[in-house]
Design a protein around this motif. Structure first.
Motif, mmCIF file in Angstrom:
data_model
loop_
_atom_site.group_PDB
_atom_site.id
_atom_site.type_symbol
_atom_site.label_atom_id
_atom_site.label_comp_id
_atom_site.label_asym_id
_atom_site.label_seq_id
_atom_site.Cartn_x
_atom_site.Cartn_y
_atom_site.Cartn_z
ATOM 1 N N LEU A 68 0.864 -1.175 0.000
ATOM 2 C CA LEU A 68 0.000 0.000 0.000
ATOM 3 C C LEU A 68 0.899 1.222 0.000
ATOM 4 C CD1 LEU A 68 -2.506 -1.130 2.790
ATOM 5 C CD2 LEU A 68 -2.825 -1.292 0.320
ATOM 6 N N VAL A 69 0.710 2.088 -0.979
ATOM 7 C CA VAL A 69 1.580 3.253 -1.127
ATOM 8 C C VAL A 69 0.722 4.505 -1.184
ATOM 9 C CG1 VAL A 69 3.339 4.384 -2.507
ATOM 10 C CG2 VAL A 69 3.293 1.875 -2.358
ATOM 11 N N GLU A 70 0.864 5.331 -0.143
ATOM 12 C CA GLU A 70 0.093 6.573 -0.079
ATOM 13 C C GLU A 70 0.827 7.711 -0.783
ATOM 14 O OE1 GLU A 70 -0.435 4.757 4.198
ATOM 15 O OE2 GLU A 70 1.195 5.077 2.768
ATOM 16 N N SER A 71 0.037 8.677 -1.213
ATOM 17 C CA SER A 71 0.589 9.908 -1.771
ATOM 18 C C SER A 71 -0.446 11.015 -1.618
ATOM 19 C CB SER A 71 0.962 9.727 -3.239
ATOM 20 O OG SER A 71 -0.177 9.389 -4.004
ATOM 21 N N GLY A 72 0.004 12.256 -1.815
ATOM 22 C CA GLY A 72 -0.926 13.375 -1.828
ATOM 23 C C GLY A 72 -0.922 14.249 -0.594
ATOM 24 N N GLY A 73 -0.143 13.881 0.411
ATOM 25 C CA GLY A 73 -0.077 14.726 1.591
ATOM 26 C C GLY A 73 0.681 16.010 1.309
ATOM 27 N N GLY A 74 0.675 16.893 2.302
ATOM 28 C CA GLY A 74 1.399 18.140 2.129
ATOM 29 C C GLY A 74 0.971 19.171 3.144
ATOM 30 N N LEU A 79 -7.166 18.730 0.304
ATOM 31 C CA LEU A 79 -6.156 17.815 -0.213
ATOM 32 C C LEU A 79 -6.855 16.518 -0.596
ATOM 33 C CD1 LEU A 79 -3.141 18.063 2.303
ATOM 34 C CD2 LEU A 79 -3.128 18.783 -0.087
ATOM 35 N N ARG A 80 -6.259 15.818 -1.556
ATOM 36 C CA ARG A 80 -6.738 14.487 -1.885
ATOM 37 C C ARG A 80 -5.603 13.488 -1.728
ATOM 38 N NH1 ARG A 80 -9.305 11.604 -7.282
ATOM 39 N NH2 ARG A 80 -7.122 11.719 -7.999
ATOM 40 N N THR A 137 1.473 9.302 4.975
ATOM 41 C CA THR A 137 1.730 10.574 4.300
ATOM 42 C C THR A 137 1.337 11.697 5.252
ATOM 43 O OG1 THR A 137 1.364 11.846 2.268
ATOM 44 C CG2 THR A 137 -0.529 10.634 3.127
ATOM 45 N N GLN A 138 2.237 12.670 5.376
ATOM 46 C CA GLN A 138 2.033 13.758 6.339
ATOM 47 C C GLN A 138 1.076 14.793 5.771
ATOM 48 O OE1 GLN A 138 3.447 14.337 9.603
ATOM 49 N NE2 GLN A 138 1.916 15.985 9.571
ATOM 50 N N VAL A 139 0.101 15.178 6.572
ATOM 51 C CA VAL A 139 -0.787 16.292 6.253
ATOM 52 C C VAL A 139 -0.624 17.334 7.355
ATOM 53 C CG1 VAL A 139 -3.185 17.045 6.051
ATOM 54 C CG2 VAL A 139 -2.444 14.887 4.996
#
Length: 115
Positions: A4-10, A18-19, A109-111
């Protein structure tokens, strides 16, 4: 193997959006429920949203009406659309799937929501 690979944080200002995306592999994605969790500094990991294989959803009370979980089985991906973000939404967000009773997690992923 299951991945499982997350992306899209920021980083986003309060009120922003954010998505997050979670790309899954190594199992029959369409047959399993998927979830998003988050963990803020000094707090326990908590369930944010869950979507079943059939598309039914449920949410933590704190995000109802702000966050939307969805899935695209053709892309083996689960999403978390986050709107009206507040500083208290700041956390590391994790994708989760339970395959043959074994829980799998992404790397997170950090938000960060701050002015």
């Amino acid at each position: 193997q299951v991945q499982l690979v997350e992306s899209g944080g920021g980083f986003v200002q309060p009120g922003g959006s954010l998505r997050l995306s979670c790309a899954a592999s190594g199992f029959t994605f369409s047959g399993y429920a998927m979830s998003w969790y988050r963990q803020a500094p000094g707090k326990e990991r908590e369930l944010v949203a869950r979507i079943t294989a059939g598309g039914s959803t449920n949410y933590a009370d704190s995000v109802k009406g702000k966050f939307t979980i969805s899935r695209d089985n053709a892309k083996n991906t689960v999403y978390l659309q986050m709107n009206s973000l507040k500083p208290e939404d700041t956390a590391v967000y994790y994708c989760n799937g339970v395959v043959y009773t074994v829980p799998y997690w992404g790397q997170g992923t950090q938000v960060t929501v701050s002015s």
